[in-house]
Structures are given as C-alpha cells and as structure tokens.
Motif scaffolding. Structure first.
Motif, PDB file in Angstrom:
ATOM      1  N   LEU A  83       0.831  -1.201   0.000  1.00 63.37           N
ATOM      2  CA  LEU A  83       0.000   0.000   0.000  1.00 63.37           C
ATOM      3  C   LEU A  83       0.871   1.259   0.000  1.00 63.37           C
ATOM      4  N   LEU A  84       1.867   1.286   0.872  1.00 65.89           N
ATOM      5  CA  LEU A  84       2.762   2.447   0.945  1.00 65.89           C
ATOM      6  C   LEU A  84       3.490   2.639  -0.381  1.00 65.89           C
ATOM      7  N   ILE A  87       1.122   4.131  -2.975  1.00 61.68           N
ATOM      8  CA  ILE A  87       0.881   5.556  -2.706  1.00 61.68           C
ATOM      9  C   ILE A  87       2.115   6.388  -3.062  1.00 61.68           C
ATOM     10  N   LEU A  88       3.279   5.922  -2.625  1.00 56.65           N
ATOM     11  CA  LEU A  88       4.487   6.720  -2.812  1.00 56.65           C
ATOM     12  C   LEU A  88       5.065   6.603  -4.215  1.00 56.65           C
ATOM     13  N   ASN A  89       4.417   5.825  -5.065  1.00 55.26           N
ATOM     14  CA  ASN A  89       4.857   5.746  -6.449  1.00 55.26           C
ATOM     15  C   ASN A  89       4.151   6.813  -7.293  1.00 55.26           C
ATOM     16  N   ARG A  90       3.081   7.410  -6.731  1.00 52.73           N
ATOM     17  CA  ARG A  90       2.374   8.471  -7.441  1.00 52.73           C
ATOM     18  C   ARG A  90       3.058   9.802  -7.182  1.00 52.73           C
ATOM     19  N   SER A  91       2.696  10.803  -7.976  1.00 54.13           N
ATOM     20  CA  SER A  91       3.276  12.114  -7.700  1.00 54.13           C
ATOM     21  C   SER A  91       2.575  12.664  -6.468  1.00 54.13           C
ATOM     22  N   LEU A  92       3.364  12.910  -5.461  1.00 52.14           N
ATOM     23  CA  LEU A  92       2.805  13.279  -4.167  1.00 52.14           C
ATOM     24  C   LEU A  92       3.813  14.202  -3.511  1.00 52.14           C
ATOM     25  N   LEU A 174       7.173  -1.622  -9.072  1.00 47.60           N
ATOM     26  CA  LEU A 174       6.200  -0.711  -9.674  1.00 47.60           C
ATOM     27  C   LEU A 174       6.841   0.140 -10.756  1.00 47.60           C
ATOM     28  N   ILE A 177       6.824  -1.093 -14.357  1.00 48.69           N
ATOM     29  CA  ILE A 177       5.596  -1.128 -15.177  1.00 48.69           C
ATOM     30  C   ILE A 177       5.616   0.054 -16.149  1.00 48.69           C
ATOM     31  N   PRO A 178       5.504  -0.231 -17.455  1.00 56.43           N
ATOM     32  CA  PRO A 178       5.635   0.841 -18.439  1.00 56.43           C
ATOM     33  C   PRO A 178       4.555   1.910 -18.279  1.00 56.43           C
ATOM     34  N   GLU A 179       4.986   3.148 -18.426  1.00 59.26           N
ATOM     35  CA  GLU A 179       4.132   4.325 -18.272  1.00 59.26           C
ATOM     36  C   GLU A 179       2.945   4.304 -19.240  1.00 59.26           C
ATOM     37  N   TYR A 182      -0.519   2.951 -18.319  1.00 58.21           N
ATOM     38  CA  TYR A 182      -1.405   3.805 -17.519  1.00 58.21           C
ATOM     39  C   TYR A 182      -2.079   4.840 -18.410  1.00 58.21           C
ATOM     40  N   GLU A 192      -8.855   5.564 -11.021  1.00 58.85           N
ATOM     41  CA  GLU A 192      -7.789   5.095 -10.126  1.00 58.85           C
ATOM     42  C   GLU A 192      -7.906   3.601  -9.846  1.00 58.85           C
ATOM     43  N   LYS A 195      -7.344   1.179 -12.746  1.00 60.99           N
ATOM     44  CA  LYS A 195      -5.923   1.085 -13.111  1.00 60.99           C
ATOM     45  C   LYS A 195      -5.190   0.159 -12.155  1.00 60.99           C
TER      46      LYS A 195
END
Lengths: 294, 289
Positions: A83-84, A87-92, A174, A177-179, A182, A192, A195
């Motif tokens: 889960l972390l 979450i931390l793989n997204r732009s944040l 993660l 996984i090719p951009e 998405y 969300e 995906k």
C-alpha cells in the motif's frame, strides 16, 4: 596466459568460499549422523538424531512459534508495504521524504533495534507503559514481554523493522511497469481503482511472487532480534526454530539451560533448513498456479 | 519516476477531498509510528536515569550531555566503536578487493571451470542452514588460532561475498572490452588493466556494493557475539550494547543504553542521510527484513 592470470584472480574468492562456506556445510552434514557434544570422540549413531528430532517437544513448539511469528509478521507487512509503495509511487508532495522515513528502520541492526524496543516495552519502567498510565489509558502496567504478550510484541517489532524494506522492493517493481499502460488505461476511461485492478496488480504479479517468497524465507529464518529481546522466553513462548538451533550449538544466553549438542544440533539444523526450503518450494508452485488464473 | 496519475488533477468534489484527508492521515500516522521509537530513544539518551524510569516526559527536563561521555568511558563504548570500525572497514575493503578481482577474471577471460565457480558462489547465496555452519566455522578458526582476535570474524564475513560479487559483475556490462584491448596495445598487462582501467571505471559499483558490505558488517551481531564470548574487549557495538541488557546493574542505567544505542546508529544514519539514493539502490535485493 591470461587464463593463468584469471585463476590467480579468482583464487582468493574460491579459497574463502570453499574453506569457510562449503567445508563447514559438509562438516555439519557429516555430524548429523554422530553423537557429538563438542569434546571427546564422536560416535556414529546413524539416523538416531533424526528420530530424536521427531520426538523433541521443544523443537516442535519452536516450529509452531516460528509459524505464528512468520504469519503474524507477513499478514501485516506485505499489504502495508505494498500500500505504501503504491501511494508513494504516485506524484505526491513530500514523497522522497516519506520514503526515507519509512525506510529508516531498515538500517538498524537487529540487536540495536531490540534494545531500543526492550526499553520501550519493558514491563516495569518501559516508556510505553508510562505513557499509557499517565494518560489513563490503562491503570496497571501491561506485561508486554510476559508470557501472554511476548509473541505479539515480537511480531510488532518485526513489522516495524520490515515494512520499509518491502516497500522499497515493491517500489522497484512498480517502476518496472511501463508508463504507456497507464496512459492507455486513462484514455480508455479507467479510474484510479480500475488502473490498480487491471494494470498495477496483474503486472506486479511476478515481482510480488518473488518478494513474498523472499519475505517468507527471511521471516522463517529470523532470530537475532528475538534472541536479544526475549532470548526465546518467557517459558519458550517466543523460541523460534533457528534460535533453538543456535542454543544447541552455542548455549550461551544466561537464560539458556540447554546443553551443547553439536551432532544433534546439526540434525535439527538440517531438518529446519529442509522445512524452510520445503515451504518455499510449496509457496512457489501454489503461487505460480494462482498467477495463471489471472 | 514522475508518474502523473490523476494526482496532479485538482478535483474539488467531496469524496476526492475526503480521500486525500484519509490518505494523509494514514501516511502521517504511519510515519509517526515509524519515527516514535527513534525519537524516544534519542531524547531519552539526554535524560537522567530517574526521568527515564519514572516520568513519562517527551523532552528531557534538563539535557544530560554527560550521558554520552559516561557511555563512552564507563560502558566502554569507545572500545566497542573502535572494534566495530575496525571490522566494518576491513570487511568492506576485503570484500571489494576479493569480489572485484573475481568479477574481473570472470567477465574478461574464458577459463575452464568458470561455470562451476559461478554456480558455487550462487549456491552460497541460496543454501543456508543458518546457525549450523557457525559451529564448524568457529572450530576452524580455533584450529587456525584466529578466534582470539577479530580476524576470525573478518575472514568469515569476507568469505560471504557472493552478493557483492554479483552486484559488481552486473556493472561490468557498462565497461566496454575495447578499452581493455586498447590498453593491451599500449603495453598494459592483465594486472595493470585491472588496476588502471577497470577499477577506476568500476567506482560507482564499488560505492554501491561497499555501502552494502559496510552496513552488513556494522550491523552483524551473531558472529562477533560467538567470537567474543571469552574476550569481552573484542566486542563490537551490537554485541556490547545487547550485553548491557544482561549486565549487572545495567537495567538501572537505561539512559546509558539509550546513549549507546544512539552512538551505534549514528555512523549509519550519517551515511544514510548523505547517500540516500545509493542506499536505496543497495537494499533493493538485499536480504534483510
């Protein structure tokens, strides 16, 4: 000529590996068929040591404890770290900082980590109990390291130390996984959740399978932090397989009443390694079948 | 790296806002739980023993910097630190030398038995019967007379260099073989190519692998424990610290244990802060957790 030089260059590596890894392994494989206490003449007793392993209640109790420990640790660690990572793989905002924070426990040595938590969970003047009492959450100190809670406390500490590591492994997966997948999903109108369900999880599958396999073996083998924190006590409640094994070979902890038994210890070690290996192989095949369902 | 998954899209609808709030509460609570023990011990290391054992305070009432001096001298942390630095530095250098030499030979030269050697090395990664090999390793060192110094620990740690080897050989793909050939034409030989061409180009790999080796040996507990049973003056930080828990009167001096814990974390913490990126690289695939 260069071949000769090559042999010179691999010699230190080969020598060290043979003498200090392979030879000790062979030594242990040999002595599991012997009655040997570390002194005197070893006596060949065939498979007697293994018959004793089967009857050894303390060993089987340590097997049970290992199962509880590993299961408890993995049930929380794997979903939480995944889960972390997601979450931390997204732009944040603050993503890098948070990653560093969650990863921090991983750099602690098992021994230091256990001392720190010993100070926190200690029943009589532990920091946690002081706080809980001060803010009237409890009236009596909880015996965190007592027979009833010791295993739970051990598992909590293991989770604390492990989440950051697996988060990082999942993050690495993660990022593989090719951009475009998405982007394509977005164009098809995926939200969300879609995906996550149709791109992330299936594509992360193989990586996840390997990470969980690694996690299983590591948690079955872990014993250093337990050794420092509880020494396997109270009443053997937190004694895991490799800790029991260690005590047979080096009976040193003040609480240990085990006698040094090298021949028997080797047999226990072999049995333990076989169980860990067996569980890993079973997991590998079962999870591969699960992967195929997708 | 910068994946834009609707996170960048500002959405004002209620569920979205609520979702963000829940997300941040979760992240912050997790971060606090992660940091709590570390902060507790850090602040506790400046408290008096009375305050540690009796009061549930967060900040120390008065900052006892003397705890560190006392831990350093009375609880022998100067000795433990010296031993730890000695073991970690020697193991790191030794591992890098042994693995980079072997990786160079394997990557650049075709020789008989190469596959067997690689298989052997890989098998040491996967076959592990844990504590069982400790006993023969210890007995071996006794018969070599090396159990009375930290040399035994160092040699055994260096002998487990397979991970280091595979990290380094992974980087060899980035060093073109043409460079070697050019150097040979210029009059270099096998050894000077290694020393003058390969090693300098291998620097990033050595940094990554070395960081892993350093962290591993700095944190090692079981091996130094076993080897210092009869000789406490050889204890490293993890061993010395853990022994305080059992030591006479140690329970009464929790503040020194905390100061000791901070002392033993500090070097890795500093390295971690400065080399955050490469640290993250090292540990992908590392065996800890």
């Amino acid at each position: 000529m260069r071949k000769l030089h090559a042999y010179v260059f691999i010699f230190p590596s080969l020598f060290l590996t043979l003498i200090f890894s392979i030879y000790p392994l062979m030594w242990a494989l040999r002595f599991m068929f012997y009655d040997y206490q570390g002194f005197g003449t070893p006596v060949f007793i065939g498979l007697d040591n293994f018959a004793r392993v089967m009857r050894d209640a303390e060993f089987w109790s340590s097997v049970k404890n290992t199962g509880i420990y590993a299961l408890g640790k993995l049930i929380v660690t794997i979903p939480l770290s995944l889960l972390l990572a997601i979450i931390l793989n997204r732009s944040l905002k603050g993503r890098t900082f948070l990653r560093a924070v969650y990863y921090l426990p991983t750099i602690f040595s098992a021994s230091v980590m256990s001392i720190v938590f010993f100070i926190i969970f200690n029943s009589y003047n532990g920091i946690l109990n002081q706080f809980l009492i001060k803010y009237d959450i409890i009236s009596q100190p909880i015996s965190w390291l007592g027979a009833d809670h010791a295993m739970l406390t051990t598992v909590i500490i293991a989770i604390w130390g492990a989440v950051g590591n697996y988060m990082l492994l999942f993050l690495a997966g993660l990022q593989g996984i090719p951009e475009d997948l998405y982007e394509a999903a977005s164009l098809d109108g995926a939200g969300e959740y879609e995906k996550l369900r149709h791109v992330t999880i299936p594509l992360l599958g193989p990586v996840m399978q390997m990470i969980i396999m690694l996690a299983i073996t590591i948690s079955l083998k872990g014993y250093e932090s337990i050794m420092v924190l509880t020494g396997g006590g109270p009443y053997g409640k937190t004694e895991v397989m490799y800790l029991y094994l260690f005590k047979l070979l080096f009976p040193i902890s003040p609480e240990s009443q085990t006698l040094q038994q090298i021949g028997y210890g080797s047999a226990v070690g072999f049995t333990t390694a076989l169980m860990v290996g067996g569980i890993t192989v079973i997991y590998f095949f079962v999870s591969r079948k699960l992967n195929n369902i997708y | 790296m910068n994946r834009v998954v609707s996170g960048g899209v500002v959405s004002k609808s209620w569920p979205a806002v609520l979702g963000r709030v829940i997300l941040w509460v979760f992240l912050i609570v997790t971060a606090l739980v992660t940091l709590f023990p570390i902060i507790m011990v850090f602040l506790g290391s400046f408290k008096t023993n009375l305050e540690v054992t009796a009061g549930a305070t967060l900040l120390p009432e008065s900052w006892q910097f003397a705890n560190y001096a006392k831990a350093w001298e009375t609880a022998n942390f100067s000795r433990f630190t010296f031993n730890s630095v000695f073991v970690s530095v020697t193991v790191t250098i030794g591992m890098l030398v042994v693995s980079s030499m072997a990786a160079y030979a394997v990557d650049r030269v075709q020789f008989a038995g190469k596959r067997i050697y690689m298989g052997l090395l890989a098998s040491t990664l996967f076959i592990s019967i844990g504590a069982v090999v400790l006993r023969p390793q210890y007995d071996l060192m006794v018969s070599l007379g090396l159990q009375k110094s930290l040399l035994g620990v160092i040699i055994i740690l260096i002998s487990a260099h397979a991970t280091c080897f595979f990290i380094i050989i992974g980087f060899f793909r980035g060093i073109p073989k043409d460079l070697d050939e050019a150097a040979y034409i210029d009059g270099c030989n096998f050894y000077s190519v290694y020393w003058r061409i390969v090693l300098p180009l291998l620097r990033p790999a050595l940094a990554v692998a070395g960081l892993g080796a350093f962290q591993g040996s700095w944190n090692e507990y079981i091996l130094p424990l076993v080897f210092t049973l009869s000789n406490p003056s050889l204890q490293t930080l993890p061993v010395g610290l853990a022994n305080l828990r059992y030591g006479i009167g140690a329970a009464a001096e929790t503040q020194l244990m905390m100061a000791g814990a901070c002392l033993s974390i500090l070097p890795l913490l500093v390295v971690y802060l400065f080399a955050n990126k490469s640290f993250m690289q090292v540990t992908v695939g590392a065996v800890k957790g």
